[in-house]
Design a protein around this motif. Structure first.
Motif, PDB file in Angstrom:
ATOM      1  N   ASN A 594      -4.771   4.325   7.845  1.00 13.06           N
ATOM      2  CA  ASN A 594      -4.857   4.992   6.684  1.00 13.06           C
ATOM      3  C   ASN A 594      -5.313   6.146   7.854  1.00 13.06           C
ATOM      4  OD1 ASN A 594      -3.602   3.892   4.932  1.00 13.06           O
ATOM      5  ND2 ASN A 594      -5.081   2.855   4.300  1.00 13.06           N
ATOM      6  N   ASP A 623      -0.580   3.957   3.654  1.00  6.79           N
ATOM      7  CA  ASP A 623      -0.303   4.067   2.265  1.00  6.79           C
ATOM      8  C   ASP A 623       0.242   6.202   1.667  1.00  6.79           C
ATOM      9  OD1 ASP A 623      -1.221   2.046   1.977  1.00  6.79           O
ATOM     10  OD2 ASP A 623      -3.594   2.769   0.746  1.00  6.79           O
ATOM     11  N   ALA A 624      -0.533   7.139   2.969  1.00  8.05           N
ATOM     12  CA  ALA A 624       0.278   8.340   2.421  1.00  8.05           C
ATOM     13  C   ALA A 624       1.338   8.654   2.859  1.00  8.05           C
ATOM     14  CB  ALA A 624      -0.743   9.430   3.483  1.00  8.05           C
ATOM     15  N   VAL A 626       4.098   6.762   1.699  1.00  6.14           N
ATOM     16  CA  VAL A 626       4.876   6.401   1.181  1.00  6.14           C
ATOM     17  C   VAL A 626       5.639   7.403   0.644  1.00  6.14           C
ATOM     18  CG1 VAL A 626       5.335   5.155  -1.006  1.00  6.14           C
ATOM     19  CG2 VAL A 626       3.575   3.819   0.904  1.00  6.14           C
ATOM     20  N   LYS A 653       5.316  -0.960   3.334  1.00  2.00           N
ATOM     21  CA  LYS A 653       4.429   0.083   3.354  1.00  2.00           C
ATOM     22  C   LYS A 653       3.790  -0.546   2.040  1.00  2.00           C
ATOM     23  CE  LYS A 653       6.210   3.391   5.930  1.00  2.00           C
ATOM     24  NZ  LYS A 653       5.922   4.214   6.703  1.00  2.00           N
ATOM     25  N   GLU A 654       2.101   0.222   1.726  1.00  3.72           N
ATOM     26  CA  GLU A 654       1.545  -0.229   0.399  1.00  3.72           C
ATOM     27  C   GLU A 654       1.289   1.447  -0.163  1.00  3.72           C
ATOM     28  OE1 GLU A 654       2.142  -2.858  -1.508  1.00  3.72           O
ATOM     29  OE2 GLU A 654       2.798  -3.755   0.161  1.00  3.72           O
ATOM     30  N   HIS A 655       1.282   1.518  -1.096  1.00  6.09           N
ATOM     31  CA  HIS A 655       1.131   2.509  -2.018  1.00  6.09           C
ATOM     32  C   HIS A 655       0.944   2.450  -3.703  1.00  6.09           C
ATOM     33  CE1 HIS A 655       0.432   6.946  -4.046  1.00  6.09           C
ATOM     34  NE2 HIS A 655       0.476   7.288  -2.781  1.00  6.09           N
ATOM     35  N   GLN A 657       1.659   4.014  -6.100  1.00  7.43           N
ATOM     36  CA  GLN A 657       2.434   4.119  -7.185  1.00  7.43           C
ATOM     37  C   GLN A 657       4.044   3.559  -6.174  1.00  7.43           C
ATOM     38  OE1 GLN A 657       2.203   5.940  -9.614  1.00  7.43           O
ATOM     39  NE2 GLN A 657      -0.004   4.927  -9.853  1.00  7.43           N
ATOM     40  N   LYS A 658       4.103   3.003  -5.431  1.00  9.31           N
ATOM     41  CA  LYS A 658       5.307   2.730  -4.796  1.00  9.31           C
ATOM     42  C   LYS A 658       6.347   2.524  -5.392  1.00  9.31           C
ATOM     43  CE  LYS A 658       5.834  -0.830  -1.930  1.00  9.31           C
ATOM     44  NZ  LYS A 658       6.295  -1.885  -0.875  1.00  9.31           N
TER      45      LYS A 658
END
Length: 1019
Positions: A594, A623-624, A626, A653-655, A657-658
């Motif tokens: 990040n 994260d950004a 995604v 990837k993780e987010h 709101q993924k």
């Protein structure tokens, strides 16, 4: 242009060196016309050899002086040190009559300079070095690699007997196996390098305590963070250990060049033509298992390659370092960087590698290409004798090469055909062998030694000059002025003069040659960590992509705002299309994704919608990235070829709101809407979908549009959609669909109660060929209702003879089906015309009673034991042998496009095994089981039993592959008992029920299964 360019793997020219007959001491014997037994004699060995132009080969030693050498080293006096493996896998070689003193570490010497060993002595003998896979001689220390231990012997008084033995590391599994710990190498920086294969599993200190690397990570294969095989670096005493790369299958050795570059080969799962040569970008993941889940490469995933050799290493995944060279089939072993000058110039500074699977010693001619490398192959030594199994190469003090030859009909985890033979060859440019002498006590002598490519000579020269500190500077200055490897080695030594470290680092960083600037970054990482960020700031704008690659990797563990700025600057310079550079950016940012990614995003603002920007978003874990990836997918110009790789990237990837972002893609108006919908469903989290009726409704509205795709099946299975049986049947019946996908769909269909639907379809008047095809798919399903349906179908009048034979074959593919089939034989419920088919299938049963008794129900079956030595002299009919293969072997093995992928593929078996080994493998299948194909019995708490081999295992589940190619995933909490089998999954010798003529013809056919290798490199 887009990311698919990154995944493109061009063909590299396979260059054969111009061969001449072996010019020295070669008997005038026609090797091809020798009998099989005559070919095995050492006096005929030279007649089988072809040697590259300008080189000469001599047989230095052979049996009985040497037996089964596994690895070699050459000391400063020019003597050859060998590990022997006569006790290799004793359980597979019960006829081994070697005494109980264990294997030997030998010292061979040529005292009269005629090119042949005339003396041999035992340095050490013991069961603790049985089949040791690595040896390094460094002064009075001898490091022997023998899982579970790394042993250090010390000869204090120089009498060639160890005065002490200590454990350096322990805990590595792979004892009596070649997937454990391998040889140690002394690097130009004064540190040790080594690796272990995917059965090493962990590294413990000498007291058995878990070891952590210098960054605090426990060194094991649990996936937190490391998996499978690993490469390491440490100080001479074993401290400050680093994991330099992981997720290899079985890298036999690592080698390091004078600039600090790392190289190694890696073996594939046998039969998949995926062996490779890697340049090691430090801290990289090399893709043998799924990085996230630990699943086997065979487990279906979004966007995998159609070609198995590329699929094998997860090259479609963001975060898998590309392979420099894929060399097809083989059994890659010892490797080195040749930095001496005796051999012809084209081999200088190139890799030299022992490849026993193809009876060859090769050189890889490496060239820089962008931030990575490409390579071509030259053959140095090639034998017509398929028992020539070169397993290691080493450089002598005079610059010549020595080659150890395991000498056997097979190679790797197979039964040894012979335990009493073994050879050593000497490869040079002239007759004889007279190693030079070195004086390690003087500065002048140490200077000469430092230039040697012999590890022991170099080590002793390095130690002398290092001990001199400032007094060594005049000599180092002369070496630096000389250039080449002399300069590189001197820079490493100069940087370790306590008062001059910065001077030498800065000298390297300022050099006009990028090789030294790369080295300078490595020197700064090792010796000046407190000033590393400053040095990297100076190099971030370097013109060389190789240098910028190294700067990027060096940022990995800094994690400061300044480091983030430097990473962003390096990312801005990326032009796209270079997978090596892209993976370097990923490696550099993975610890602080990040921080680094956001610095780049702030620097480029909206200017990221181009090839380079898309690739960085695809690779980076931030994260950004995604929502940016989602935006890339919605781009109307996106190509259908690139979409699978984009969706695969979501898994890494993780987010917060993924899942919402992926769900929104189901409703996107796009020219490729159906493909996007299919891929999106495949990436949705099951719990997220099931948490809302609205979400389930959205998914179900999309299902008809994507019916029959792998992602559709994934959604049906994961979400328990039992109203999809009709479309499941359509997929199972679709002969144009992928076979594995159809099997998977059949398993889901029967699990959802589809038995009556399938039977009704079979009786509905469809074409006979379609019935046959469908029964073939169903026969691979270990589901009770599917097996019941098959048994019932034998009584159906609508089914003719060929269909019922297919049913019997299907019943013989699964554990439960075999028991039902055996009961039918016992009760005489099976028609006579199907008994032969039934018995052939049951002979491979994992149930001992069935295996032993099934042949009794076949009238006139042969049970004779034949003499292999007699069989190998017989010439068979390969065309007739193909028919035998189709009858007996194709239900478990694939050859080319024929057969079922269950046991090891046989596509290139004619290269890997000699005729004798082929007979042995057929007659004694349990004597040599390929690693990764060991059988397991899984007894479930609900009373069910599964048998097969484990594809992968995580903390929660294991994936099991069963007879017929069926795969199933089993929750560990549902297992009552997991037992390893003591026999091969191919449990009964097929010779029991085939005629001698059929056996001879079968082996003749198998010897023809040889692949002309396609050598490829990743970019």
């Amino acid at each position: 242009m887009d990311i698919k360019k990154l995944l493109w793997v061009p063909i590299i020219v396979f260059v054969f060196g111009t061969h001449s007959s072996c010019q020295n001491k070669k008997p005038s014997i026609d090797f091809d016309n020798l009998s099989e037994s005559e070919k095995r004699k050492s006096e005929n060995a030279m007649s089988s050899m072809k040697v590259a132009e300008g080189l000469q080969l001599e047989l230095f030693a052979s049996e009985p002086m040497v037996t089964n050498p596994t690895n070699l080293a050459i000391d400063a006096r020019g003597r050859i040190w060998l590990c022997e493996g006569r006790n290799y896998r004793l359980f597979a070689n019960p006829d081994n009559t070697y005494d109980d003193k264990g294997d030997r570490i030998l010292i061979l010497e040529d005292t009269d300079g005629d090119g042949a060993a005339d003396t041999s002595k035992v340095f050490y003998q013991g069961e603790d070095v049985n089949s040791a896979l690595g040896i390094a001689v460094l002064g009075n220390k001898v490091i022997v690699s023998k899982s579970p231990n790394v042993l250090v012997f010390t000869d204090e008084d120089g009498d060639d007997k160890p005065d002490s033995k200590e454990i350096l590391f322990t805990g590595m599994e792979g004892e009596d196996h070649d997937h454990g710990v391998h040889a140690f190498v002394f690097g130009p920086d004064g540190r040790l390098y080594f690796n272990f294969g995917n059965n090493g599993k962990q590294l413990l200190d000498k007291n058995g305590n878990p070891l952590k690397d210098i960054y605090g990570n426990t060194i094991d294969n649990s996936g937190s963070p490391y998996r499978e095989g690993m490469a390491f670096r440490c100080e001479l005493d074993g401290s400050n250990i680093e994991v330099l790369g992981h997720n290899f299958r079985n890298p036999y050795e690592v080698t390091v060049d004078s600039y600090g570059g790392l190289w190694q080969s890696d073996n594939d799962d046998d039969g998949n033509r995926g062996t490779r040569i890697n340049y090691l970008m430090e801290y990289g993941n090399y893709g043998f298992k799924d990085l996230l889940t630990g699943e086997n490469w065979r487990e279906r995933r979004t966007g995998w390659h159609d070609e198995v050799p590329k699929r094998h290493w997860h090259l479609n995944d963001p975060g898998s370092v590309p392979n420099m060279l894929q060399t097809g089939s083989g059994s890659p072993c010892g490797i080195l960087v040749y930095e001496d000058t005796l051999l012809p110039e084209k081999y200088h500074h190139q890799l030299i590698h022992a490849e026993p699977g193809h009876n060859v010693v090769r050189s890889y001619i490496v060239e820089e290409k962008g931030a990575g490398y490409s390579a071509k192959i030259h053959e140095l030594v090639k034998s017509e004798d398929d028992w020539f199994r070169p397993d290691d190469v080493a450089v002598a003090p005079d610059g010549s090469l020595f080659i150890s030859d395991w000498y056997d009909g097979g190679v790797g985890g197979h039964k040894a055909e012979d335990i009493a033979q073994g050879r050593v060859y000497h490869l040079s440019v002239k007759d004889g062998y007279e190693p030079p002498k070195f004086d390690f006590k003087t500065a002048k002598g140490a200077k000469a030694a430092l230039l040697s490519d012999n590890m022991d000579v170099f080590y002793q020269g390095w130690q002398k000059l290092h001990s001199m500190q400032e007094e060594a500077e005049p000599i180092l200055g002369e070496l630096i002025a000389q250039g080449g490897i002399a300069k590189a080695r001197a820079l490493w030594l100069g940087a370790q003069i306590n008062s001059k470290t910065g001077d030498y680092v800065e000298l390297a960083l300022a050099d006009t040659d990028s090789k030294y600037r790369v080295q300078g970054i490595r020197m700064a990482r090792y010796l000046l960590k407190n000033k590393l960020e400053t040095y990297l700031s100076q190099m971030v704008n370097d013109a060389s992509m190789q240098v910028r690659r190294e700067v990027t990797i060096a940022l990995r563990h800094l994690g400061t705002p300044k480091a983030a700025e430097l990473w962003a600057e390096l990312a801005k310079k990326y032009q796209g299309g270079d997978r090596w550079y892209l993976e370097a950016l990923g490696i550099g940012s993975d610890v602080y994704p990040n921080l680094y990614f956001n610095a780049w995003k702030s620097a480029i603002r909206a200017d990221w919608k181009n090839l380079a920007g898309h690739e960085i978003v695809w690779r980076t874990r931030a994260d950004a990235s995604v929502p940016m990836l989602s935006e890339m997918i919605q781009d109307k110009e996106v190509s259908k070829e690139i979409l699978p790789s984009y969706f695969r990237a979501f898994a890494f990837k993780e987010h917060p709101q993924k899942n919402h972002l992926i769900l929104d893609l189901l409703r996107t108006e796009h020219p490729l809407n159906n493909q996007i919908s299919a891929l999106a469903i495949g990436q949705l989290d099951e719990d997220f979908v099931n948490s809302s009726r609205k979400n389930i409704g959205i998914v179900k509205s999309v299902l008809p549009k994507i019916e029959g795709t792998a992602e559709w099946l994934m959604a049906v299975k994961n979400l328990g959609l039992k109203d999809q049986n009709e479309p499941l049947l359509r997929l199972v019946s679709n002969t144009e669909a992928d076979g594995d996908l159809r099997k998977e769909a059949a398993g889901v269909l029967f699990g959802y109660g589809g038995k009556e639907l399938v039977m009704s379809h079979l009786k509905s008047g469809i074409e006979e060929s379609k019935k046959m095809e469908l029964l073939g798919i169903i026969g691979n399903i270990n589901d009770s209702s599917a097996i019941t349906m098959l048994v019932e179908s034998l009584d159906e009048e609508e089914f003719d003879g060929p269909l019922k034979k297919r049913v019997v074959e299907g019943l013989g593919n699964t554990w439960d089906g075999r028991h039902r089939l055996y009961e039918m034989l016992q009760n005489d419920d099976l028609a006579e015309e199907y008994k032969t088919t039934a018995v052939l299938k049951l002979m491979n049963s994992w149930d001992a009673e069935i295996r032993a008794n099934a042949p009794k129900y076949l009238t006139g079956s042969e049970t004779a034991e034949w003499n292999i030595e007699t069989l190998i002299e017989q010439k068979g009919d390969a065309l007739a042998g193909k028919e035998v293969y189709d009858t007996y072997c194709s239900s478990c093995h694939r050859a080319g496009t024929t057969g079922i992928e269950f046991g090891p593929a046989l596509t290139d078996i004619g290269n890997k095994l000699s005729k004798q080994s082929l007979y042995s493998s057929i007659i004694y299948p349990s004597a040599g089981i390929n690693f990764g194909y060991e059988g397991y019995t899984v007894k479930m708490k609900d009373g069910k039993t599964y048998v097969g081999y484990i594809l992968s295992q995580t903390e929660d589940e294991l994936a099991l592959k069963m007879m017929g190619g069926t795969q199933t995933t089993i929750q560990l909490t549902n297992i009552e008992k997991l037992e390893a089998m003591n026999q091969s999954l191919m449990t009964q010798g097929l010779h029991k029920v085939m005629s001698q003529g059929d056996l001879i013809n079968l082996v003749e056919y198998l010897t023809t299964l040889k692949v002309e290798e396609e050598i490829v490199a990743s970019n």
